[in-house]
Scaffold this motif. Structure first.
Motif, PDB file in Angstrom:
ATOM      1  N   UNK A   1      -5.853   9.121   6.373  1.00 53.07           N
ATOM      2  CA  UNK A   1      -6.488   8.896   5.077  1.00 53.07           C
ATOM      3  C   UNK A   1      -7.959   9.274   5.119  1.00 53.07           C
ATOM      4  N   UNK A   2      -8.480   9.621   3.965  1.00 53.21           N
ATOM      5  CA  UNK A   2      -9.924   9.759   3.825  1.00 53.21           C
ATOM      6  C   UNK A   2     -10.552   8.375   3.971  1.00 53.21           C
ATOM      7  N   UNK A   3     -11.747   8.339   4.514  1.00 52.75           N
ATOM      8  CA  UNK A   3     -12.426   7.054   4.708  1.00 52.75           C
ATOM      9  C   UNK A   3     -12.596   6.303   3.390  1.00 52.75           C
ATOM     10  N   UNK A   4     -12.769   7.043   2.312  1.00 49.35           N
ATOM     11  CA  UNK A   4     -13.030   6.422   1.011  1.00 49.35           C
ATOM     12  C   UNK A   4     -11.827   5.651   0.468  1.00 49.35           C
ATOM     13  N   UNK A   5     -10.629   5.930   0.986  1.00 47.49           N
ATOM     14  CA  UNK A   5      -9.434   5.252   0.462  1.00 47.49           C
ATOM     15  C   UNK A   5      -8.723   4.424   1.532  1.00 47.49           C
ATOM     16  N   UNK A   6      -9.185   4.503   2.756  1.00 47.94           N
ATOM     17  CA  UNK A   6      -8.524   3.802   3.852  1.00 47.94           C
ATOM     18  C   UNK A   6      -8.503   2.303   3.572  1.00 47.94           C
ATOM     19  N   UNK A   7      -7.343   1.704   3.746  1.00 42.76           N
ATOM     20  CA  UNK A   7      -7.185   0.281   3.485  1.00 42.76           C
ATOM     21  C   UNK A   7      -6.808  -0.038   2.055  1.00 42.76           C
ATOM     22  N   UNK A   8      -6.918   0.927   1.167  1.00 41.68           N
ATOM     23  CA  UNK A   8      -6.562   0.712  -0.241  1.00 41.68           C
ATOM     24  C   UNK A   8      -5.352   1.552  -0.663  1.00 41.68           C
ATOM     25  N   UNK A   9      -5.219   2.736  -0.094  1.00 44.48           N
ATOM     26  CA  UNK A   9      -4.131   3.652  -0.446  1.00 44.48           C
ATOM     27  C   UNK A   9      -3.124   3.726   0.690  1.00 44.48           C
ATOM     28  N   UNK A  10      -1.859   3.927   0.328  1.00 46.95           N
ATOM     29  CA  UNK A  10      -0.803   4.094   1.318  1.00 46.95           C
ATOM     30  C   UNK A  10       0.091   5.253   0.919  1.00 46.95           C
TER      31      UNK A  10
END
Length: 122
Positions: free
Chosen positions: A60-69
């Protein structure tokens, strides 16, 4: 030749969730790695997420890591992007793409969908 069709975009309030789908046809879906990219007005297309042909590897891109799957169902020829805790800066047209490897740069992908708009209001 692989055809890709995205769906699931829409308007959502900040903090909300959406699930994007990308259905493939015309090729051997399970032989492709699948990427998600997004492009906001006036900005370059940027990498969001990628998944390997069997789903065993994701990034994942850092900007979405932990929020997108990102996930995929090869039996349904479909890749998904589950987006949670959405922010106004996530507003963009989201594209899925098919490639032979786990690529991070948009020009490395062979096939693209038409895109689906995601708008996050504050």
């Amino acid at each position: 030749q692989v055809q890709l069709v995205e769906s699931g975009g829409g308007l959502v309030q900040a903090g909300g969730s959406l699930r994007l789908s990308c259905e493939a046809s015309g090729g051997t879906f399970s032989s492709y790695c699948m990427g998600w990219f997004r492009q906001a007005p006036g900005k370059e297309r940027e990498f969001v997420a990628v998944i390997s042909w069997n789903g065993g590897s994701t990034d994942y891109a850092d900007s979405v890591k932990g929020r997108f799957t990102v996930s995929r169902d090869n039996a349904k020829n479909t890749v998904y992007l589950e987006m949670n805790s959405l922010k106004p800066e996530d507003t963009a047209v989201y594209y899925c793409a098919a490639g032979r490897k786990l690529y991070y740069r948009h020009w490395e992908y062979d096939y693209w969908g038409q895109g689906t708009q995601v708008t996050v209001s504050s």
